[in-house]
Design a protein around this motif. Structure first.
Motif, PDB file in Angstrom:
ATOM      1  N   LEU A  21     -89.206  53.737 -22.489  1.00 31.04           N
ATOM      2  CA  LEU A  21     -87.944  53.799 -23.236  1.00 31.04           C
ATOM      3  C   LEU A  21     -86.783  53.800 -22.258  1.00 31.04           C
ATOM      4  O   LEU A  21     -86.722  54.638 -21.360  1.00 31.04           O
ATOM      5  CB  LEU A  21     -87.915  55.074 -24.079  1.00 31.04           C
ATOM      6  N   ASP A  22     -85.859  52.857 -22.425  1.00 31.56           N
ATOM      7  CA  ASP A  22     -84.622  52.836 -21.647  1.00 31.56           C
ATOM      8  C   ASP A  22     -83.467  53.242 -22.553  1.00 31.56           C
ATOM      9  O   ASP A  22     -83.197  52.581 -23.563  1.00 31.56           O
ATOM     10  CB  ASP A  22     -84.340  51.442 -21.072  1.00 31.56           C
ATOM     11  N   VAL A  23     -82.800  54.334 -22.191  1.00 31.84           N
ATOM     12  CA  VAL A  23     -81.669  54.845 -22.968  1.00 31.84           C
ATOM     13  C   VAL A  23     -80.370  54.412 -22.283  1.00 31.84           C
ATOM     14  O   VAL A  23     -80.380  53.652 -21.318  1.00 31.84           O
ATOM     15  CB  VAL A  23     -81.767  56.375 -23.122  1.00 31.84           C
ATOM     16  N   VAL A  24     -79.250  54.904 -22.776  1.00 32.57           N
ATOM     17  CA  VAL A  24     -77.963  54.570 -22.181  1.00 32.57           C
ATOM     18  C   VAL A  24     -77.950  54.982 -20.709  1.00 32.57           C
ATOM     19  O   VAL A  24     -78.387  56.084 -20.354  1.00 32.57           O
ATOM     20  CB  VAL A  24     -76.821  55.271 -22.939  1.00 32.57           C
ATOM     21  N   ASP A  25     -77.496  54.089 -19.849  1.00 25.69           N
ATOM     22  CA  ASP A  25     -77.439  54.391 -18.422  1.00 25.69           C
ATOM     23  C   ASP A  25     -76.745  55.736 -18.171  1.00 25.69           C
ATOM     24  O   ASP A  25     -75.708  56.039 -18.779  1.00 25.69           O
ATOM     25  CB  ASP A  25     -76.670  53.298 -17.671  1.00 25.69           C
ATOM     26  N   GLY A  26     -77.351  56.515 -17.275  1.00 28.60           N
ATOM     27  CA  GLY A  26     -76.758  57.785 -16.907  1.00 28.60           C
ATOM     28  C   GLY A  26     -77.066  58.932 -17.838  1.00 28.60           C
ATOM     29  O   GLY A  26     -76.524  60.030 -17.663  1.00 28.60           O
ATOM     30  N   THR A  27     -77.981  58.713 -18.818  1.00 29.56           N
ATOM     31  CA  THR A  27     -78.243  59.783 -19.796  1.00 29.56           C
ATOM     32  C   THR A  27     -79.696  60.234 -19.859  1.00 29.56           C
ATOM     33  O   THR A  27     -80.004  61.193 -20.569  1.00 29.56           O
ATOM     34  CB  THR A  27     -77.812  59.364 -21.216  1.00 29.56           C
ATOM     35  N   ALA A  28     -80.612  59.601 -19.149  1.00 23.91           N
ATOM     36  CA  ALA A  28     -82.034  59.950 -19.297  1.00 23.91           C
ATOM     37  C   ALA A  28     -82.300  61.405 -18.930  1.00 23.91           C
ATOM     38  O   ALA A  28     -83.002  62.123 -19.651  1.00 23.91           O
ATOM     39  CB  ALA A  28     -82.892  59.019 -18.450  1.00 23.91           C
ATOM     40  N   ALA A  29     -81.765  61.861 -17.795  1.00 27.88           N
ATOM     41  CA  ALA A  29     -81.989  63.255 -17.387  1.00 27.88           C
ATOM     42  C   ALA A  29     -81.407  64.216 -18.418  1.00 27.88           C
ATOM     43  O   ALA A  29     -81.991  65.276 -18.702  1.00 27.88           O
ATOM     44  CB  ALA A  29     -81.373  63.506 -16.011  1.00 27.88           C
ATOM     45  N   PRO A  36     -80.477  50.773 -35.004  1.00 28.16           N
ATOM     46  CA  PRO A  36     -79.174  50.418 -35.583  1.00 28.16           C
ATOM     47  C   PRO A  36     -77.982  50.755 -34.685  1.00 28.16           C
ATOM     48  O   PRO A  36     -76.860  50.298 -34.966  1.00 28.16           O
ATOM     49  CB  PRO A  36     -79.126  51.259 -36.871  1.00 28.16           C
ATOM     50  N   HIS A  37     -78.172  51.528 -33.633  1.00 30.90           N
ATOM     51  CA  HIS A  37     -77.035  52.038 -32.869  1.00 30.90           C
ATOM     52  C   HIS A  37     -76.880  51.426 -31.473  1.00 30.90           C
ATOM     53  O   HIS A  37     -75.951  51.787 -30.746  1.00 30.90           O
ATOM     54  CB  HIS A  37     -77.150  53.564 -32.736  1.00 30.90           C
ATOM     55  N   ASP A  38     -77.778  50.528 -31.080  1.00 29.78           N
ATOM     56  CA  ASP A  38     -77.655  49.834 -29.792  1.00 29.78           C
ATOM     57  C   ASP A  38     -77.541  50.822 -28.629  1.00 29.78           C
ATOM     58  O   ASP A  38     -76.698  50.687 -27.762  1.00 29.78           O
ATOM     59  CB  ASP A  38     -76.432  48.904 -29.813  1.00 29.78           C
ATOM     60  N   VAL A  39     -78.411  51.825 -28.631  1.00 29.94           N
ATOM     61  CA  VAL A  39     -78.371  52.827 -27.561  1.00 29.94           C
ATOM     62  C   VAL A  39     -79.670  52.878 -26.758  1.00 29.94           C
ATOM     63  O   VAL A  39     -79.799  53.716 -25.859  1.00 29.94           O
ATOM     64  CB  VAL A  39     -78.101  54.239 -28.130  1.00 29.94           C
ATOM     65  N   ALA A  40     -80.617  52.001 -27.051  1.00 27.36           N
ATOM     66  CA  ALA A  40     -81.895  52.057 -26.334  1.00 27.36           C
ATOM     67  C   ALA A  40     -82.663  50.756 -26.514  1.00 27.36           C
ATOM     68  O   ALA A  40     -82.475  50.024 -27.493  1.00 27.36           O
ATOM     69  CB  ALA A  40     -82.755  53.223 -26.843  1.00 27.36           C
ATOM     70  N   THR A  41     -83.530  50.485 -25.554  1.00 25.07           N
ATOM     71  CA  THR A  41     -84.539  49.445 -25.686  1.00 25.07           C
ATOM     72  C   THR A  41     -85.883  50.067 -25.304  1.00 25.07           C
ATOM     73  O   THR A  41     -85.928  51.075 -24.595  1.00 25.07           O
ATOM     74  CB  THR A  41     -84.250  48.244 -24.774  1.00 25.07           C
ATOM     75  N   LYS A  85    -100.765  55.829 -33.705  1.00 23.92           N
ATOM     76  CA  LYS A  85     -99.794  56.643 -32.980  1.00 23.92           C
ATOM     77  C   LYS A  85     -98.721  55.761 -32.349  1.00 23.92           C
ATOM     78  O   LYS A  85     -97.530  56.098 -32.386  1.00 23.92           O
ATOM     79  CB  LYS A  85    -100.503  57.492 -31.926  1.00 23.92           C
ATOM     80  N   PHE A  86     -99.129  54.648 -31.776  1.00 23.06           N
ATOM     81  CA  PHE A  86     -98.134  53.731 -31.221  1.00 23.06           C
ATOM     82  C   PHE A  86     -97.259  53.148 -32.331  1.00 23.06           C
ATOM     83  O   PHE A  86     -96.077  52.865 -32.115  1.00 23.06           O
ATOM     84  CB  PHE A  86     -98.821  52.628 -30.417  1.00 23.06           C
ATOM     85  N   ALA A  87     -97.834  52.981 -33.518  1.00 18.53           N
ATOM     86  CA  ALA A  87     -97.043  52.501 -34.659  1.00 18.53           C
ATOM     87  C   ALA A  87     -95.987  53.526 -35.052  1.00 18.53           C
ATOM     88  O   ALA A  87     -94.861  53.160 -35.439  1.00 18.53           O
ATOM     89  CB  ALA A  87     -97.969  52.202 -35.845  1.00 18.53           C
ATOM     90  N   ILE A  88     -96.312  54.811 -34.947  1.00 19.73           N
ATOM     91  CA  ILE A  88     -95.314  55.862 -35.232  1.00 19.73           C
ATOM     92  C   ILE A  88     -94.159  55.764 -34.245  1.00 19.73           C
ATOM     93  O   ILE A  88     -92.982  55.829 -34.632  1.00 19.73           O
ATOM     94  CB  ILE A  88     -95.979  57.255 -35.163  1.00 19.73           C
ATOM     95  N   VAL A  89     -94.472  55.604 -32.971  1.00 19.75           N
ATOM     96  CA  VAL A  89     -93.426  55.492 -31.951  1.00 19.75           C
ATOM     97  C   VAL A  89     -92.513  54.311 -32.265  1.00 19.75           C
ATOM     98  O   VAL A  89     -91.273  54.434 -32.267  1.00 19.75           O
ATOM     99  CB  VAL A  89     -94.053  55.333 -30.555  1.00 19.75           C
ATOM    100  N   GLU A  90     -93.111  53.175 -32.548  1.00 24.11           N
ATOM    101  CA  GLU A  90     -92.321  51.972 -32.828  1.00 24.11           C
ATOM    102  C   GLU A  90     -91.448  52.156 -34.074  1.00 24.11           C
ATOM    103  O   GLU A  90     -90.264  51.801 -34.074  1.00 24.11           O
ATOM    104  CB  GLU A  90     -93.255  50.775 -33.002  1.00 24.11           C
ATOM    105  N   ARG A  91     -92.015  52.725 -35.112  1.00 23.86           N
ATOM    106  CA  ARG A  91     -91.252  52.900 -36.359  1.00 23.86           C
ATOM    107  C   ARG A  91     -90.069  53.833 -36.169  1.00 23.86           C
ATOM    108  O   ARG A  91     -88.944  53.523 -36.590  1.00 23.86           O
ATOM    109  CB  ARG A  91     -92.177  53.436 -37.467  1.00 23.86           C
ATOM    110  N   VAL A  92     -90.291  54.972 -35.524  1.00 24.52           N
ATOM    111  CA  VAL A  92     -89.203  55.937 -35.369  1.00 24.52           C
ATOM    112  C   VAL A  92     -88.113  55.375 -34.461  1.00 24.52           C
ATOM    113  O   VAL A  92     -86.910  55.495 -34.769  1.00 24.52           O
ATOM    114  CB  VAL A  92     -89.740  57.280 -34.825  1.00 24.52           C
ATOM    115  N   LEU A  93     -88.492  54.760 -33.361  1.00 30.44           N
ATOM    116  CA  LEU A  93     -87.479  54.199 -32.469  1.00 30.44           C
ATOM    117  C   LEU A  93     -86.682  53.100 -33.167  1.00 30.44           C
ATOM    118  O   LEU A  93     -85.454  53.016 -33.027  1.00 30.44           O
ATOM    119  CB  LEU A  93     -88.138  53.656 -31.202  1.00 30.44           C
ATOM    120  N   THR A  94     -87.374  52.270 -33.930  1.00 27.09           N
ATOM    121  CA  THR A  94     -86.692  51.185 -34.640  1.00 27.09           C
ATOM    122  C   THR A  94     -85.740  51.734 -35.705  1.00 27.09           C
ATOM    123  O   THR A  94     -84.589  51.300 -35.812  1.00 27.09           O
ATOM    124  CB  THR A  94     -87.721  50.243 -35.286  1.00 27.09           C
ATOM    125  N   ASP A  95     -86.236  52.702 -36.484  1.00 31.61           N
ATOM    126  CA  ASP A  95     -85.422  53.234 -37.578  1.00 31.61           C
ATOM    127  C   ASP A  95     -84.252  54.071 -37.078  1.00 31.61           C
ATOM    128  O   ASP A  95     -83.129  53.976 -37.608  1.00 31.61           O
ATOM    129  CB  ASP A  95     -86.294  54.092 -38.508  1.00 31.61           C
TER     130      ASP A  95
END
Length: 424
Positions: free
Chosen positions: A351-359, A334-339, A320-330
């Motif tokens: 998961l850290d997304v673009v500042d000001g967008t999590a909510a 490529p778009h530099d919008v999260a770490t 299950k953790f491998a699914i999370v990693e694969r989907v986030l990576t794929d």
């Protein structure tokens, strides 16, 4: 993180339109998915089904105790010995209680408020302002408990090796600061592991409050996701060696090992701390559920039995953790919008997304039938100063549902990032 630096205005508009179409399709799909809390999946609970037939007709513990009767505030010696081995404590410095370590945390804080600790000049409630340090992102239930009891919450940054010790040292110079929350191994939600060096600093540092406490919640000590079994740092030994034997209170439980609602919790610390706890707890209850403790001791047999069971948990959780990693990576890589974190154990991905967008991401997800933990939940007062952190809990859904949930989450993250970039 910004799409504006990687796409031309025309490409950004096209990307936004494409992501909006994907989001609209998800809205039409009628999803009903939930990755809010780190609950064991039914398949994990099934691993311990044998517990339901234990202890059998013989209810007597190894020392002859009739576990059906009153008494025994410290819990059964044979179970304490098993978990003392796993937690790196002498068995006489660990007690076994009922199912929830959170209840032990609540009780010890309440006892300190009402009566003080062995070092307290007076009960905490009579000392005015009381504050607790909250390494963040952190465990929302820790913060909520402290807030519920009236403590002032102070965030400190959490790194890969533990809390920022410069910030900690600055805050503990204030005598109002009575403690710090620590999840030493595979922290919720980042997976951080407190290093031996940081543990030694926490143990030895000078604090203005003589009754300062480290709430060392080793909830995920044996919850590994790989062949590497990360060892928890010792806190009890270094505190004793530094002249602060009563500083740490160590918590653990079998909540994510056997049955989450019918496990056993543990409290470890100095002999004086255990005597302090039982001296107050004896007025609340005459003893814990020793029948349940006996069934656990017979089921595990020894520490190796616990570790063998956790290997079977890993077989369920690691994919299950491998699914999370694969989907986030794929999808997001490529778009530099999260770490995001890549934990070696525990139950969460941060998961850290673009500042000001999590909510906004959480709101977008809710609209299409995907339940996420509210943005900011991993921070004191549920307030993330950068509005960027989202906790992902992959454990409970099936792999198929988790795949759907992660694909939907990725679309929401991309749409929120595109909308912010267009508004810039």
């Amino acid at each position: 993180m910004s799409l504006t630096t990687s796409l031309s205005p025309e490409a950004l508009s096209a990307f936004h339109a494409e992501t909006e179409r994907a989001y609209a399709a998800l809205r039409e799909a009628g999803l009903s998915l939930d990755i809010t809390r780190g609950k064991p999946a039914p398949e994990q609970l099934d691993l311990s089904a044998e517990l339901l037939s234990l202890p059998g007709a013989d209810y007597r513990a190894a020392d002859g105790t009739d576990t059906r009767n009153y008494g025994g505030l410290l819990g059964l010696p044979e179970l304490r010995a098993i978990f003392a081995d796993l937690l790196g404590l002498p068995a006489e410095q660990l007690l076994a209680a009922d199912n929830a370590s959170l209840a032990l945390m609540h009780d010890t804080l309440s006892f300190a408020l009402l009566h003080g600790t062995p070092e307290s000049p007076e009960p905490w409630r009579d000392q005015g302002d009381i504050a607790f340090l909250c390494p963040s992102p952190g465990y929302d239930r820790h913060f909520a408990l402290a807030e519920h009891l009236g403590f002032r919450l102070i965030p400190v940054d959490l790194g890969d090796d533990g809390p920022d010790m410069d910030q900690v040292r600055e805050h503990v110079a204030d005598q109002a600061v009575k403690g710090i929350w620590i999840v030493p191994t595979y922290a919720n939600p980042t997976g951080a592991v407190v290093s031996e060096a940081v543990a030694a600093e926490l143990a030895a540092m000078e604090t203005a409050a003589p009754d300062f406490r480290i709430y060392w919640d080793n909830a995920y000590a044996v919850h590994h996701l790989s062949d590497e079994r990360v060892k928890s740092a010792d806190i009890v030994g270094p505190c004793a060696a530094s002249g602060h034997p009563n500083r740490p209170l160590v918590f653990a439980s079998t909540s994510k090992i056997t049955f989450a609602g019918a496990g056993v919790s543990f409290l470890g610390g100095s002999p004086e701390n255990l005597a302090w706890y039982t001296g107050h707890a004896g007025f609340r209850a005459i003893g814990p559920d020793k029948v349940n403790q006996l069934r656990h001791a017979r089921y595990f047999k020894d520490a190796d039995g616990v570790l063998a069971l956790m290997e079977r948990h890993r077989e369920i959780l690691a994919p299950k953790f491998a699914i999370v990693e694969r989907v986030l990576t794929d999808r997001l890589g490529p778009h530099d919008v999260a770490t995001w974190t890549r934990p070696k154990g525990g139950y969460f991905v941060s998961l850290d997304v673009v500042d000001g967008t999590a909510a906004h991401v959480v709101a977008l997800a809710k609209e299409i039938g995907l339940a996420l933990t509210p943005a900011g939940s991993s921070f004191p007062y549920k307030s993330d100063p950068r509005d960027r952190n989202i906790r992902i809990a992959p454990s409970f859904p099936s792999q198929a549902d988790l795949e759907q949930a992660m694909q939907a989450l990725a679309t929401c993250v991309l749409l929120a990032a595109a909308e912010k970039a267009l508004a810039a």
